[in-house]
Design an enzyme around this catalytic site. Structure first.
Site, PDB file in Angstrom:
ATOM      1  N   ASN A 136      44.357  37.372  39.265  1.00  0.00           N
ATOM      2  CA  ASN A 136      43.332  36.429  39.708  1.00  0.00           C
ATOM      3  C   ASN A 136      43.444  35.112  38.950  1.00  0.00           C
ATOM      4  OD1 ASN A 136      42.452  38.083  37.531  1.00  0.00           O
ATOM      5  ND2 ASN A 136      40.307  37.578  37.894  1.00  0.00           N
ATOM      6  N   VAL A 137      43.208  34.042  39.668  1.00  0.00           N
ATOM      7  CA  VAL A 137      43.268  32.680  39.120  1.00  0.00           C
ATOM      8  C   VAL A 137      41.956  31.999  39.475  1.00  0.00           C
ATOM      9  CG1 VAL A 137      44.532  30.493  39.081  1.00  0.00           C
ATOM     10  CG2 VAL A 137      45.776  32.638  39.456  1.00  0.00           C
ATOM     11  N   GLU A 138      41.107  31.824  38.468  1.00  0.00           N
ATOM     12  CA  GLU A 138      39.754  31.314  38.729  1.00  0.00           C
ATOM     13  C   GLU A 138      39.697  29.793  38.671  1.00  0.00           C
ATOM     14  OE1 GLU A 138      37.186  33.495  36.066  1.00  0.00           O
ATOM     15  OE2 GLU A 138      37.279  35.259  37.386  1.00  0.00           O
TER      16      GLU A 138
ATOM     17  N   TYR B  35      33.531  28.487  41.767  1.00  0.00           N
ATOM     18  CA  TYR B  35      33.871  29.905  41.953  1.00  0.00           C
ATOM     19  C   TYR B  35      34.657  30.228  43.228  1.00  0.00           C
ATOM     20  CZ  TYR B  35      33.593  34.935  42.275  1.00  0.00           C
ATOM     21  OH  TYR B  35      33.931  36.250  42.406  1.00  0.00           O
TER      22      TYR B  35
ATOM     23  N   CYS C 203      41.724  35.739  44.195  1.00  0.00           N
ATOM     24  CA  CYS C 203      41.873  37.109  43.703  1.00  0.00           C
ATOM     25  C   CYS C 203      43.351  37.471  43.526  1.00  0.00           C
ATOM     26  CB  CYS C 203      41.249  38.099  44.678  1.00  0.00           C
ATOM     27  SG  CYS C 203      39.457  38.022  44.773  1.00  0.00           S
TER      28      CYS C 203
ATOM     29  N   GLU D 228      44.960  40.045  44.592  1.00  0.00           N
ATOM     30  CA  GLU D 228      45.607  40.529  45.813  1.00  0.00           C
ATOM     31  C   GLU D 228      46.156  39.377  46.647  1.00  0.00           C
ATOM     32  OE1 GLU D 228      42.664  41.309  44.551  1.00  0.00           O
ATOM     33  OE2 GLU D 228      41.911  43.219  45.280  1.00  0.00           O
TER      34      GLU D 228
ATOM     35  N   CYS E  60      39.748  39.444  50.543  1.00  0.00           N
ATOM     36  CA  CYS E  60      41.102  40.000  50.342  1.00  0.00           C
ATOM     37  C   CYS E  60      41.457  40.974  51.454  1.00  0.00           C
ATOM     38  CB  CYS E  60      41.207  40.681  48.983  1.00  0.00           C
ATOM     39  SG  CYS E  60      41.351  39.489  47.641  1.00  0.00           S
TER      40      CYS E  60
HETATM   41  N1  THU Z   1      38.824  39.895  41.727  1.00  0.00           N
HETATM   42  C1  THU Z   1      40.119  40.154  42.111  1.00  0.00           C
HETATM   43  O1  THU Z   1      41.040  39.430  41.731  1.00  0.00           O
HETATM   44  N2  THU Z   1      40.346  41.223  42.902  1.00  0.00           N
HETATM   45  C2  THU Z   1      39.411  42.157  43.242  1.00  0.00           C
HETATM   46  O2  THU Z   1      39.716  43.109  43.946  1.00  0.00           O
HETATM   47  C3  THU Z   1      38.033  41.991  42.761  1.00  0.00           C
HETATM   48  C4  THU Z   1      37.704  40.675  42.165  1.00  0.00           C
HETATM   49  C5  THU Z   1      38.571  38.755  40.824  1.00  0.00           C
HETATM   50  C6  THU Z   1      37.907  37.558  41.421  1.00  0.00           C
HETATM   51  C7  THU Z   1      37.298  36.912  40.187  1.00  0.00           C
HETATM   52  O3  THU Z   1      38.296  36.146  39.539  1.00  0.00           O
HETATM   53  C8  THU Z   1      36.957  38.079  39.290  1.00  0.00           C
HETATM   54  O4  THU Z   1      37.752  39.178  39.777  1.00  0.00           O
HETATM   55  C9  THU Z   1      35.498  38.448  39.290  1.00  0.00           C
HETATM   56  O5  THU Z   1      35.018  38.701  40.544  1.00  0.00           O
END
Ligand code: THU
Length: 133
Positions: free
Chosen positions: A53-55, A59, A64, A66, A100
């Protein structure tokens, strides 16, 4: 090509997916949530493609694990996929979010297997058609 059933992966393939998805957590950029997620896709040609995941400060702009993995696989030219693994630091394991699932549905069938690894490295596996938030 017909979609692949979850039980068609070898023990070695599952072990490699596990290792790579768990390792990918270390590459996550998640300063806001502190929730690391690693993912790894096994392509039909036997390649493993990871993501995390890259935030973003905004938000919804963040991505994510995936979607990072699938985007990477698609732009590398892959079209057929055998399975995805998703690894988090929680127990029970997390399942892919709605965005996703929609994203992955573009490239996979409802029978596509999603391996979900928890904090201890244990996993549950469900098909795309079975996973719920
Ligand atoms: N996140 C994912 O990357 N994959 C998931 O299946 C669940 C959530 C990430 C998104 C965000 O960066 C962090 O987890 C919190 O929700």
């Amino acid at each position: 090509m017909a979609p692949t059933a979850p039980d068609s992966l070898s023990a070695q393939e599952v072990a490699t997916l596990s290792t790579k998805a768990i390792a990918a957590k270390a590459t996550a950029y998640c300063p806001y949530s502190k929730f690391r997620v690693g993912a790894c896709i096994l392509t039909q040609t036997g390649e493993y493609i990871s993501g995390a995941n890259v935030e973003n400060a905004a938000y919804p702009v963040g991505t994510c694990a995936e979607r990072v993995a699938f985007g990477t696989a698609i732009v590398a030219g892959h079209k057929e996929f055998k399975a995805i693994a998703v690894a988090t630091d929680i127990k029970p394991a997390a399942s892919p979010c709605g965005m996703c699932r929609q994203f992955m549905r573009e490239f996979t069938a409802p029978s596509f297997p999603v391996y979900m690894f928890d904090a201890d490295g244990d996993y549950t596996v469900k098909t795309m058609g079975e996973v719920v938030i």
